[in-house]
Scaffold this active site. Structure first.
Site, short mmCIF file in Angstrom:
data_model
loop_
_atom_site.label_atom_id
_atom_site.label_comp_id
_atom_site.label_asym_id
_atom_site.label_seq_id
_atom_site.Cartn_x
_atom_site.Cartn_y
_atom_site.Cartn_z
N HIS A 163 0.82 -1.21 0.00
CA HIS A 163 0.00 0.00 0.00
C HIS A 163 0.86 1.26 0.00
O HIS A 163 0.55 2.24 -0.69
CB HIS A 163 -0.93 -0.01 1.21
CG HIS A 163 -1.87 1.15 1.27
ND1 HIS A 163 -2.87 1.33 0.36
CD2 HIS A 163 -1.94 2.20 2.12
CE1 HIS A 163 -3.53 2.44 0.64
NE2 HIS A 163 -2.98 3.00 1.71
N GLU B 4 -4.10 7.48 7.51
CA GLU B 4 -5.19 6.71 6.88
C GLU B 4 -5.57 5.53 7.77
O GLU B 4 -6.76 5.22 7.95
CB GLU B 4 -4.72 6.23 5.50
CG GLU B 4 -5.79 5.54 4.68
CD GLU B 4 -5.26 5.09 3.33
OE1 GLU B 4 -5.88 4.21 2.72
OE2 GLU B 4 -4.21 5.62 2.89
N GLU C 182 2.08 1.78 -3.42
CA GLU C 182 1.03 2.37 -4.26
C GLU C 182 1.05 3.89 -4.17
O GLU C 182 0.95 4.60 -5.18
CB GLU C 182 -0.33 1.83 -3.83
CG GLU C 182 -1.50 2.45 -4.58
CD GLU C 182 -2.76 2.55 -3.73
OE1 GLU C 182 -3.36 3.64 -3.70
OE2 GLU C 182 -3.12 1.55 -3.09
N HIS C 183 1.18 4.41 -2.95
CA HIS C 183 1.27 5.86 -2.77
C HIS C 183 2.49 6.43 -3.49
O HIS C 183 2.43 7.48 -4.15
CB HIS C 183 1.35 6.20 -1.28
CG HIS C 183 0.03 6.18 -0.58
ND1 HIS C 183 -0.50 7.29 0.04
CD2 HIS C 183 -0.87 5.19 -0.40
CE1 HIS C 183 -1.67 6.98 0.58
NE2 HIS C 183 -1.92 5.69 0.34
#
Length: 459
Positions: free
Chosen positions: A71, A151, A74-75
């Protein structure tokens, strides 16, 4: 939409097969010399296209100590390459009238753009650049890890149901990596280094570990030409061979209690079940999908009819099952008791509905009604070019063939009441069950305490 409505009506009336309807929408595929698979589905209803690049890596690939790395990567895919500065990818897409984003799942990571079909070359050039040429600047990494941690706070640590699910999954899975949250454990995020990210990127983000899916108003031969032009020169990577993973048999009901500040109680129940990639009998996942639709397929389904409106024991109750995952999963039930009713009463009501499925055959009329709803929903999903691409990419990335889409409706049409009862008897047993209950604790000034702040989520 008119074409899709006709298709749905034909399917439901039985005057056309799923194969004949789906065959009208042409799918083409090729494989580049470097191993990258390219799949194109024509849809000429509007002059747009969606382009998606799917990588065979996600949270279930991550070893302990670096959970959440897929994840975070991905950022970072939006934070610059050797040729483009941080944020330039998104600015170029927007300047050409497109939208873009990405998502990380347990079994895959995908990046997508929706644009006018004459802008496909721009999309592919940018995706090919960041597939092998990501810059990974240390200062951007530090900022994005903080974004991901915030997040996590918003979606899990400050959300009672999120905390409940996280404890449930960690308890339910003894062997499978589905026990870990996709966003990662906070301790792993705290200790993640940019070198970890560089190694993960080099290992998994390669053409021979990716599938390009393009759906829309495109010419397949032109898509293949552009794919060869931009992705063809990229070098392969030696992708690790994965060991087969299976969950050991559960030998008794597992229960846990989560005590945190919350407004209302919440119940989560899960039965371990097979999926299409692991089922011994190929009809079982489709029978499980029909079973879930019987329980939670709209206002006329059993949960809504019997628990919410009937006995009024539940404020809400739902069921969920995903037949298409890389590793075996679970059939999930969850709910919130109605005011004045207890968690114990809700759990008893949910168990009664499961017991009925284990002992009584579903009436043909009820099964037909549910089947009609499920098939209609599936056919109408074809109205979205994005969803068409997503179904193809997801199936290919978890190790299945996109042609399963052509069989899906027919498989559902073949499910019998006896098969629904069989899967209920085989899998929905107490010895195969995990239960987690949220016991709400008093909240400060009626609100959950906010522990910390950070940056907003950014793609």
């Amino acid at each position: 939409m008119r074409l899709l409505l006709s298709a749905a009506l034909l399917l439901l009336s039985g005057s056309a097969s799923a194969e004949s309807v789906l065959a009208d929408i042409k799918v083409h595929e090729t494989r580049l010399d470097n191993g990258m698979k390219v799949i194109v589905k024509e849809d000429h209803r509007a002059p747009i296209m969606v382009s998606q690049v799917w990588y065979k890596v996600g949270a279930s690939y991550e070893p302990d100590g670096i959970t959440g790395i897929s994840h975070v990567l991905e950022h970072m895919m939006f934070k610059g390459t050797q040729s483009h500065a941080p944020g330039e990818f998104s600015r170029i897409i927007a300047a050409n009238g497109g939208t873009e984003n990405a998502f990380t799942g347990r079994d895959y990571t995908a990046y997508f753009q929706t644009m006018s079909s004459d802008r496909l070359a721009i999309s592919l050039e940018l995706e090919a650049d960041r597939m092998r040429n990501l810059a990974l600047p240390a200062e951007e990494f530090v900022k994005e890890v903080e974004v991901v941690k915030e997040e996590r706070r918003l979606r899990t640590e400050d959300k009672p149901t999120g905390q409940t699910y996280e404890q449930f999954a960690a308890l339910a899975y003894r062997s499978l990596p589905y026990a870990n949250p996709v966003i990662g454990w906070m301790n792993d995020l705290d200790n993640m280094q940019v070198e970890d990210l560089a190694d993960w990127y080099r290992l998994w983000y390669a053409p021979n570990n990716a599938t390009l899916v393009v759906v829309g108003d495109v010419v397949p031969e032109e898509v293949f030409r552009l794919a060869r032009q931009y992705f063809g020169p990229l070098k392969q990577e030696s992708i690790p061979s994965l060991k087969p993973l299976r969950e050991p048999p559960q030998k008794g009901e597992i229960r846990s209690l989560v005590r945190i500040p919350a407004n209302e109680p919440y119940l989560l129940m899960g039965y371990k079940t097979p999926v299409v990639t692991t089922a011994e009998k190929d009809w079982e996942p489709y029978a499980l999908e029909m079973l879930v639709a019987i329980l939670d397929g709209g206002n006329s389904a059993r949960f809504s009819k019997n628990l919410v409106r009937g006995s009024e024991v539940a404020l809400s109750a739902s069921a969920e099952y995903n037949a298409f995952t890389r590793l075996p999963g679970m059939l999930m039930l969850d709910g919130t008791p109605a005011k004045g009713r207890s968690i114990a009463e809700l759990e008893g009501a949910l168990r009664e509905e499961i017991a009925r499925l284990r002992t009584d055959l579903v009436a043909e009329e009820e099964l037909d009604r549910v089947r009609t709803q499920v098939i209609a929903s599936k056919v109408f999903e074809l109205d979205s070019v994005f969803y068409q691409a997503m179904e193809i990419g997801m199936l290919e990335t978890i190790g299945l063939d996109w042609r399963l889409l052509d069989q899906y409706v027919e498989k559902l049409k073949q499910v019998t009441p006896e098969q629904v009862r069989t899967v209920a008897q085989r899998y929905l047993q107490d010895d195969n069950l995990t239960v987690t209950q949220l016991d709400p604790q008093p909240m400060e000034n009626g609100k959950q305490v906010r522990r910390s702040a950070g940056g907003r989520h950014g793609g």
